[in-house]
Write an enzyme that holds these catalytic residues in place. Structure first.
Site, PDB file in Angstrom:
ATOM      1  N   SER A  96       1.966  -7.361  -0.569  1.00 12.17           N
ATOM      2  CA  SER A  96       2.361  -8.222   0.000  1.00 12.17           C
ATOM      3  C   SER A  96       1.923  -9.771   0.077  1.00 12.17           C
ATOM      4  O   SER A  96       2.638 -10.595   0.405  1.00 12.17           O
ATOM      5  CB  SER A  96       2.887  -7.633   1.612  1.00 12.17           C
TER       6      SER A  96
ATOM      7  N   THR B 174       1.863  -4.414   4.297  1.00 14.28           N
ATOM      8  CA  THR B 174       1.888  -4.711   5.670  1.00 14.28           C
ATOM      9  C   THR B 174       1.335  -5.947   5.967  1.00 14.28           C
ATOM     10  O   THR B 174       1.627  -6.641   6.992  1.00 14.28           O
ATOM     11  CB  THR B 174       1.168  -3.518   6.528  1.00 14.28           C
ATOM     12  N   ASP B 175       0.435  -6.569   5.139  1.00 18.96           N
ATOM     13  CA  ASP B 175      -0.181  -7.797   5.315  1.00 18.96           C
ATOM     14  C   ASP B 175       0.945  -8.919   5.709  1.00 18.96           C
ATOM     15  O   ASP B 175       0.519  -9.846   6.914  1.00 18.96           O
ATOM     16  CB  ASP B 175      -0.881  -8.415   4.206  1.00 18.96           C
TER      17      ASP B 175
ATOM     18  N   THR C 192       0.578  -1.316  -0.029  1.00 20.39           N
ATOM     19  CA  THR C 192       0.020   0.053  -0.249  1.00 20.39           C
ATOM     20  C   THR C 192       1.036   1.479   0.142  1.00 20.39           C
ATOM     21  O   THR C 192       0.374   2.129  -0.619  1.00 20.39           O
ATOM     22  CB  THR C 192      -0.829  -0.028   1.207  1.00 20.39           C
TER      23      THR C 192
HETATM   24  N1  ASP Z   1      -2.800  -5.476   1.338  1.00 14.18           N
HETATM   25  C1  ASP Z   1      -1.619  -4.541   1.409  1.00 14.18           C
HETATM   26  C2  ASP Z   1      -0.322  -5.323   1.138  1.00 14.18           C
HETATM   27  O1  ASP Z   1      -0.016  -6.122   2.182  1.00 14.18           O
HETATM   28  C3  ASP Z   1      -1.629  -3.917   2.817  1.00 14.18           C
HETATM   29  C4  ASP Z   1      -0.603  -2.897   2.918  1.00 14.18           C
HETATM   30  O2  ASP Z   1       0.389  -2.824   2.262  1.00 14.18           O
HETATM   31  O3  ASP Z   1      -0.771  -2.327   4.076  1.00 14.18           O
HETATM   32  O4  ASP Z   1       0.094  -5.320   0.473  1.00 14.18           O
END
Ligand code: ASP
Length: 324
Positions: free
Chosen positions: A56, A89-90, A13
């Protein structure tokens, strides 16, 4: 001589934008982070490298291995003295822990991400990136293992986990807390990790599955995993390390097939121990050769077992590694 810091982008993200018409958040042609002016300190030289541009959930252990090798190579060949890795973040905690176990360099490595994409109001990406550069450039960040920096907090890769689906304060270290804070003046550490755990891996070839125990669980899924000839299983057990009696037969069959079973707890805090003697209790599981882990969550225990299995599948040796 200026301190050389490298920012390695992998996607997530933090590198995405929101479509104004549809509201969908996705990666674009150009990474918006590459246009942000990062003015931290005139003594720091920052270079950027886009290794991947992936959400991710698309990151695999092969990407993690490539990133780990890339970091060590950049230290050797370019004399890089600190790294910031931007990541979705995932699965950020899994990549952070993989690097923590496998990277050989002692220079600071900081992972960061964002909960809001680059053009959303209150976007946290540029701020987290700036904070992470401050940490990566700080002398005190050396020898603390791989770090995760978001929302003004510094966490260890070993303890941090994503705790909220959307809140920007999502990254927490249950039971232990952060080891430092980031302010306008820089990074301040108030704790240091007490131990280090390192492995040398050239390839990741093992298939390790992660399962969660629940009331009334039976043995069928364990029998299926045995038939699939997986290389290892992580079981998020109940409480202090117990499973329903109906699941014991399945664990037994995995052990008979010499498939390592590592147990963690599905509880958010605490460690598993061989306390209970009833059918399915920790004591009985220990007798079956189940390996008890020392406080890692399920997804990180899986990373560690995949790495450990590259050098051994001896149950005693694995048990020793999971007590570190
Ligand atoms: N779905 C996103 C990812 O992990 C969430 C993020 O980056 O915060 O790529």
């Amino acid at each position: 001589m200026k301190k050389k810091i490298m920012i390695i982008h992998t996607g997530g993200t933090i590198s995405m934008s929101e479509d104004e018409q549809t509201g969908a958040v996705s990666p674009g042609e150009r990474n918006p982070l590459t246009t942000i002016p990062l003015i931290v300190d005139s003594n720091i030289h920052i270079e950027s490298h886009e290794l991947f541009n992936l959400p991710s959930p698309h990151i695999t252990s092969q990407h993690m291995l490539l990133l780990s090798k890339f970091i060590d190579q950049q230290v050797m060949e370019q004399g890089i003295e600190g790294f910031v890795v931007t990541h979705g973040t995932d699965t950020l905690e899994e990549t952070a822990f993989f690097l923590d176990l496998t990277v050989q360099t002692r220079v600071p490595i900081v992972l960061t991400g964002a909960m809001r994409s680059s053009n959303e109001i209150g976007s946290d990406g540029p701020y987290n990136l700036l904070s992470s550069v401050k940490v990566a450039a700080s002398e005190e960040a050396k020898n603390k293992g791989v770090l995760v920096v978001l929302n003004d907090e510094v966490h260890t890769a070993k303890n941090v986990t994503k705790t909220h689906t959307s809140n920007i304060a999502t990254f927490q270290s249950p039971q232990y807390g952060p080891i430092g804070i980031v302010t306008k003046r820089g990074a301040f550490f108030h704790h240091s990790p007490v131990s280090e755990d390192k492995y040398r891996v050239d390839a990741i070839t093992k298939n390790v599955m992660l399962l969660k125990a629940y009331a009334g669980m039976d043995s069928s899924i364990f029998h299926a995993l045995k038939d699939m000839q997986v290389d290892g299983v992580i079981l998020e057990a109940l409480g202090q390390g117990n499973i329903p009696p109906t699941a014991v037969e399945g664990i037994k069959s995995l052990r008979e097939a010499n498939i390592p079973v590592v147990m963690v707890s599905r509880c958010f805090n605490g460690i598993v121990q061989d306390i209970y003697g009833y059918e399915g209790g920790g004591r009985r599981l220990k007798e079956l050769g189940v390996i008890f882990s020392n406080g890692l969550n399920g997804q990180k225990a899986r990373i560690k077992l995949m790495i450990a299995l590259e050098s051994t599948n001896n149950p005693d040796k694995l048990q020793e590694l999971f007590l570190r």
